[in-house]
Design a protein around this motif. Structure first.
Motif, PDB file in Angstrom:
ATOM      1  N   UNK A  52       9.215   1.896  -1.342  1.00  0.00           N
ATOM      2  CA  UNK A  52       7.814   2.315  -1.407  1.00  0.00           C
ATOM      3  C   UNK A  52       7.222   2.068  -2.792  1.00  0.00           C
ATOM      4  N   UNK A  53       7.992   2.325  -3.825  1.00  0.00           N
ATOM      5  CA  UNK A  53       7.515   2.065  -5.181  1.00  0.00           C
ATOM      6  C   UNK A  53       7.284   0.569  -5.381  1.00  0.00           C
ATOM      7  N   UNK A  54       8.195  -0.249  -4.875  1.00  0.00           N
ATOM      8  CA  UNK A  54       8.041  -1.701  -4.954  1.00  0.00           C
ATOM      9  C   UNK A  54       6.787  -2.152  -4.199  1.00  0.00           C
ATOM     10  N   UNK A  55       6.545  -1.592  -3.020  1.00  0.00           N
ATOM     11  CA  UNK A  55       5.397  -2.003  -2.211  1.00  0.00           C
ATOM     12  C   UNK A  55       4.079  -1.636  -2.886  1.00  0.00           C
ATOM     13  N   UNK A  56       4.060  -0.566  -3.726  1.00  0.00           N
ATOM     14  CA  UNK A  56       2.840  -0.205  -4.458  1.00  0.00           C
ATOM     15  C   UNK A  56       2.448  -1.306  -5.439  1.00  0.00           C
ATOM     16  N   UNK A  57       3.389  -2.181  -5.800  1.00  0.00           N
ATOM     17  CA  UNK A  57       3.037  -3.326  -6.653  1.00  0.00           C
ATOM     18  C   UNK A  57       2.067  -4.260  -5.936  1.00  0.00           C
ATOM     19  N   UNK A  58       2.086  -4.227  -4.611  1.00  0.00           N
ATOM     20  CA  UNK A  58       1.277  -5.126  -3.790  1.00  0.00           C
ATOM     21  C   UNK A  58       0.120  -4.412  -3.099  1.00  0.00           C
ATOM     22  N   UNK A  59       0.328  -3.155  -2.750  1.00  0.00           N
ATOM     23  CA  UNK A  59      -0.644  -2.415  -1.949  1.00  0.00           C
ATOM     24  C   UNK A  59      -1.644  -1.676  -2.834  1.00  0.00           C
ATOM     25  N   UNK A  60      -2.793  -1.386  -2.221  1.00  0.00           N
ATOM     26  CA  UNK A  60      -3.754  -0.483  -2.841  1.00  0.00           C
ATOM     27  C   UNK A  60      -4.343   0.382  -1.739  1.00  0.00           C
ATOM     28  N   UNK A  61      -4.629   1.586  -2.084  1.00  0.00           N
ATOM     29  CA  UNK A  61      -5.167   2.520  -1.094  1.00  0.00           C
ATOM     30  C   UNK A  61      -6.564   2.096  -0.662  1.00  0.00           C
ATOM     31  N   UNK A  62      -6.906   2.401   0.568  1.00  0.00           N
ATOM     32  CA  UNK A  62      -8.273   2.214   1.017  1.00  0.00           C
ATOM     33  C   UNK A  62      -9.179   3.102   0.166  1.00  0.00           C
ATOM     34  N   UNK A  63     -10.430   2.689  -0.062  1.00  0.00           N
ATOM     35  CA  UNK A  63     -11.314   3.448  -0.947  1.00  0.00           C
ATOM     36  C   UNK A  63     -11.493   4.914  -0.550  1.00  0.00           C
ATOM     37  N   UNK A  64     -11.380   5.235   0.727  1.00  0.00           N
ATOM     38  CA  UNK A  64     -11.604   6.598   1.206  1.00  0.00           C
ATOM     39  C   UNK A  64     -10.297   7.356   1.427  1.00  0.00           C
ATOM     40  N   UNK A  65      -9.158   6.760   1.049  1.00  0.00           N
ATOM     41  CA  UNK A  65      -7.862   7.411   1.244  1.00  0.00           C
ATOM     42  C   UNK A  65      -7.660   8.540   0.244  1.00  0.00           C
ATOM     43  N   UNK A  66      -7.008   9.609   0.683  1.00  0.00           N
ATOM     44  CA  UNK A  66      -6.650  10.661  -0.271  1.00  0.00           C
ATOM     45  C   UNK A  66      -5.684  10.109  -1.329  1.00  0.00           C
ATOM     46  N   UNK A  67      -5.646  10.744  -2.470  1.00  0.00           N
ATOM     47  CA  UNK A  67      -4.784  10.331  -3.573  1.00  0.00           C
ATOM     48  C   UNK A  67      -3.339  10.154  -3.105  1.00  0.00           C
ATOM     49  N   UNK A  68      -2.750   9.000  -3.408  1.00  0.00           N
ATOM     50  CA  UNK A  68      -1.352   8.730  -3.099  1.00  0.00           C
ATOM     51  C   UNK A  68      -1.068   8.303  -1.667  1.00  0.00           C
ATOM     52  N   UNK A  69      -2.084   8.227  -0.825  1.00  0.00           N
ATOM     53  CA  UNK A  69      -1.891   7.851   0.583  1.00  0.00           C
ATOM     54  C   UNK A  69      -2.164   6.369   0.747  1.00  0.00           C
ATOM     55  N   UNK A  70      -1.204   5.668   1.352  1.00  0.00           N
ATOM     56  CA  UNK A  70      -1.355   4.228   1.568  1.00  0.00           C
ATOM     57  C   UNK A  70      -1.966   3.941   2.934  1.00  0.00           C
ATOM     58  N   UNK A  71      -1.226   4.282   3.958  1.00  0.00           N
ATOM     59  CA  UNK A  71      -1.619   3.940   5.322  1.00  0.00           C
ATOM     60  C   UNK A  71      -2.470   5.051   5.917  1.00  0.00           C
ATOM     61  N   UNK A  72      -3.638   4.675   6.445  1.00  0.00           N
ATOM     62  CA  UNK A  72      -4.581   5.618   7.041  1.00  0.00           C
ATOM     63  C   UNK A  72      -4.644   5.382   8.550  1.00  0.00           C
ATOM     64  N   UNK A  73      -4.536   6.466   9.310  1.00  0.00           N
ATOM     65  CA  UNK A  73      -4.660   6.362  10.764  1.00  0.00           C
ATOM     66  C   UNK A  73      -6.054   5.869  11.141  1.00  0.00           C
ATOM     67  N   UNK A  74      -6.100   4.992  12.120  1.00  0.00           N
ATOM     68  CA  UNK A  74      -7.378   4.498  12.634  1.00  0.00           C
ATOM     69  C   UNK A  74      -7.824   5.353  13.811  1.00  0.00           C
ATOM     70  N   UNK A  75      -9.114   5.491  13.973  1.00  0.00           N
ATOM     71  CA  UNK A  75      -9.687   6.182  15.120  1.00  0.00           C
ATOM     72  C   UNK A  75      -9.981   5.154  16.205  1.00  0.00           C
ATOM     73  N   UNK A  76      -9.481   5.412  17.412  1.00  0.00           N
ATOM     74  CA  UNK A  76      -9.795   4.521  18.524  1.00  0.00           C
ATOM     75  C   UNK A  76     -11.223   4.808  18.967  1.00  0.00           C
ATOM     76  N   UNK A  77     -12.053   3.746  18.979  1.00  0.00           N
ATOM     77  CA  UNK A  77     -13.449   3.938  19.374  1.00  0.00           C
ATOM     78  C   UNK A  77     -13.804   3.193  20.651  1.00  0.00           C
ATOM     79  N   UNK A  78     -12.858   2.406  21.194  1.00  0.00           N
ATOM     80  CA  UNK A  78     -13.127   1.677  22.430  1.00  0.00           C
ATOM     81  C   UNK A  78     -11.833   1.392  23.155  1.00  0.00           C
ATOM     82  N   UNK A  79     -11.874   1.464  24.481  1.00  0.00           N
ATOM     83  CA  UNK A  79     -10.775   1.048  25.329  1.00  0.00           C
ATOM     84  C   UNK A  79     -11.382   0.414  26.562  1.00  0.00           C
ATOM     85  N   UNK A  80     -10.936  -0.772  26.883  1.00  0.00           N
ATOM     86  CA  UNK A  80     -11.410  -1.452  28.087  1.00  0.00           C
ATOM     87  C   UNK A  80     -10.897  -0.713  29.311  1.00  0.00           C
ATOM     88  N   UNK A  81     -11.798  -0.301  30.162  1.00  0.00           N
ATOM     89  CA  UNK A  81     -11.431   0.442  31.360  1.00  0.00           C
ATOM     90  C   UNK A  81     -11.861  -0.331  32.598  1.00  0.00           C
TER      91      UNK A  81
END
Length: 113
Positions: A84-113
């Motif tokens: 994880x420390x190595x991956x921080x060399x490459x990753x950056x948090x999304x602008x709206x992510x809480x401090x220290x959080x890398x991956x943010x859950x996405x909200x599903x807004x559509x499903x083909x029915x």
């Protein structure tokens, strides 16, 4: 029964870093301790997609999977912490992510029915 989660994270917008990150994730290159920790947490399948410097992860998990339990297990695993420390060399948090959080859950807004 499985559950699907989708998450997003950014990479630093540097073509050389992005290529190096892709190499770490190429087939057979992820550290075995990492893939073991993923599978051991109840994650049945995981895929990461990239467009530009934005990544999207799709996880299929079984009924035993728990985000908090996975985070606790990762925190106590020195090899996962090294990765994880190595991956921080490459990753950056999304602008709206809480401090220290890398991956943010996405909200599903559509499903083909």
């Amino acid at each position: 029964m499985s559950t699907r989660y989708t998450l997003a994270c950014d990479l630093k917008d540097d073509p050389e870093l992005i290529e190096r990150y892709k190499q770490y994730h190429a087939p057979g290159n992820a550290w075995p301790e990492i893939t073991d920790s993923i599978r051991g947490a109840g994650i049945l399948d995981m895929e990461i997609y990239l467009t530009g410097n934005r990544m999207f992860m799709i996880m299929e998990v079984d009924d035993t999977f728990d985000f908090e339990a996975k985070a606790a297990a990762d925190a106590s695993n020195p090899k996962v912490q090294e990765w994880e420390q190595l991956m921080w060399d490459f990753q950056q948090a999304l602008p709206w992510a809480p401090e220290g959080v890398k991956w943010i859950l996405l909200d599903k807004i559509f499903k083909l029915e």
